[in-house]
Scaffold this motif. Sequence first.
Motif, PDB file in Angstrom:
ATOM      1  N   ASP A  49      -6.933   0.457   1.846  1.00 22.39           N
ATOM      2  CA  ASP A  49      -6.601  -0.959   2.002  1.00 22.39           C
ATOM      3  C   ASP A  49      -7.858  -1.830   2.026  1.00 22.39           C
ATOM      4  OD1 ASP A  49      -4.108   0.172   2.342  1.00 22.39           O
ATOM      5  OD2 ASP A  49      -3.616  -0.975   4.145  1.00 22.39           O
ATOM      6  N   SER A  82      -6.901   5.768   4.011  1.00 22.49           N
ATOM      7  CA  SER A  82      -6.532   4.416   3.603  1.00 22.49           C
ATOM      8  C   SER A  82      -7.555   3.792   2.654  1.00 22.49           C
ATOM      9  CB  SER A  82      -6.388   3.513   4.831  1.00 22.49           C
ATOM     10  OG  SER A  82      -6.179   2.171   4.439  1.00 22.49           O
ATOM     11  N   SER A 108       0.870   5.774   1.056  1.00 18.66           N
ATOM     12  CA  SER A 108       0.189   6.947   1.597  1.00 18.66           C
ATOM     13  C   SER A 108       1.148   8.122   1.580  1.00 18.66           C
ATOM     14  CB  SER A 108      -0.293   6.679   3.023  1.00 18.66           C
ATOM     15  OG  SER A 108      -0.933   7.813   3.566  1.00 18.66           O
ATOM     16  N   ASN A 163       0.847  -1.193   0.000  1.00 18.50           N
ATOM     17  CA  ASN A 163       0.000   0.000   0.000  1.00 18.50           C
ATOM     18  C   ASN A 163       0.879   1.238   0.000  1.00 18.50           C
ATOM     19  OD1 ASN A 163       0.965   0.062   2.603  1.00 18.50           O
ATOM     20  ND2 ASN A 163      -1.020  -0.118   3.596  1.00 18.50           N
ATOM     21  N   TRP A 183      -3.129   1.292  -3.237  1.00 16.21           N
ATOM     22  CA  TRP A 183      -3.083  -0.129  -2.864  1.00 16.21           C
ATOM     23  C   TRP A 183      -2.923  -0.951  -4.127  1.00 16.21           C
ATOM     24  CZ3 TRP A 183      -5.566  -4.806  -3.621  1.00 16.21           C
ATOM     25  CH2 TRP A 183      -5.400  -5.790  -2.635  1.00 16.21           C
ATOM     26  N   SER A 213      -3.550   8.118  -1.359  1.00 17.62           N
ATOM     27  CA  SER A 213      -3.499   6.767  -0.814  1.00 17.62           C
ATOM     28  C   SER A 213      -3.551   5.785  -1.978  1.00 17.62           C
ATOM     29  CB  SER A 213      -4.670   6.505   0.134  1.00 17.62           C
ATOM     30  OG  SER A 213      -4.636   7.405   1.229  1.00 17.62           O
TER      31      SER A 213
END
Length: 321
Positions: free
Chosen positions: A306, A304, A277, A275, A284, A282
């Motif tokens: 995720d 996030s 940030s 991932n 993934w 952000s």
Amino acid sequence: METAWIGDFELVSVVERIFRSPVQATAVAVVTPEREMTARVGSDHHSTFELGSISKALTGMLYRDVVERGLASPTMVLRELLPLDGDVGLVNLESLATHRSGLPSLPPGMQPLRRTLNFWIRGENPYGHSLADLLRQTRTVRVGTPRPRYSNLGFQLLGHAVAKAAGNSYAQLLQDVLGPEFSAPAHVQDLGPADLTGLDRFGRPMRAWVGEAIAPAGGIRATIDTMRGFLRSLLDGTPRGMSALDPVADFTPRVGIGAGWITLEHHGRNITWHNGSTGGFSSWIGLDRAAGTGVVVLAAVHRSVDRQGFRCLEEFAFPAR
């Protein structure tokens, strides 16, 4: 820019369920054995996102490629490639690639507390420095006990070291190995109209995370189309440095690490992922290699993604679950 999700119908129907509203500029790509799909909101095919720490996974591939070409070895130490003496100079490349070098997350000489305060208060880029600055800050770092410890500094040094072994800059090595579509801008002036401005979780515009030093650990940018093509190549096993995805050590219990890439069991499936940030973005990326399916999520907001990435991969890699 569109304010509603657009793209492949099946993927749009999935992302509308798993993303909370309202959604900032976001793009999702899915690759399966049968097809490739994208869905976007607030962005287009030319929009460029900060990848954050997905950059480490790409750097891991550059490292493995350089080793496989015989330009460096896993046991080569930093002082053989960069002007670093003392304990730091004796850290080897493989320990950097698996986060086992004993280096801290950031060098104390970087004044991380002051930079973090300026980041939170003014939205400034805490990593905007040159390679020369990074090396100066690193020379006084104390190396701790080699053990699994996530280190931005470690991957910064790894990327610049393998670039030196290849006789190149990091930005050029990245494009030579993984393609010219990836960029690692060193200065704000290098950005163009397609480079999105990210937002913090409160909706404030954040300054771009650019800089020569941070590039290998968090400074790479790409579009969703670039990342979709990258996903396809990973699933086909065609890129240089592919061995970076294969776990070679434990990172935490039941979690393996290759060169940057993380592998864990998720609902009984082995997922290879990373991932990212930054101040305003952000990201993934995850692959179920056995199912031949992968997902990328890129978002221009510091929140996030995720959960959404894993959910999306579940939908397409093992929908019968």
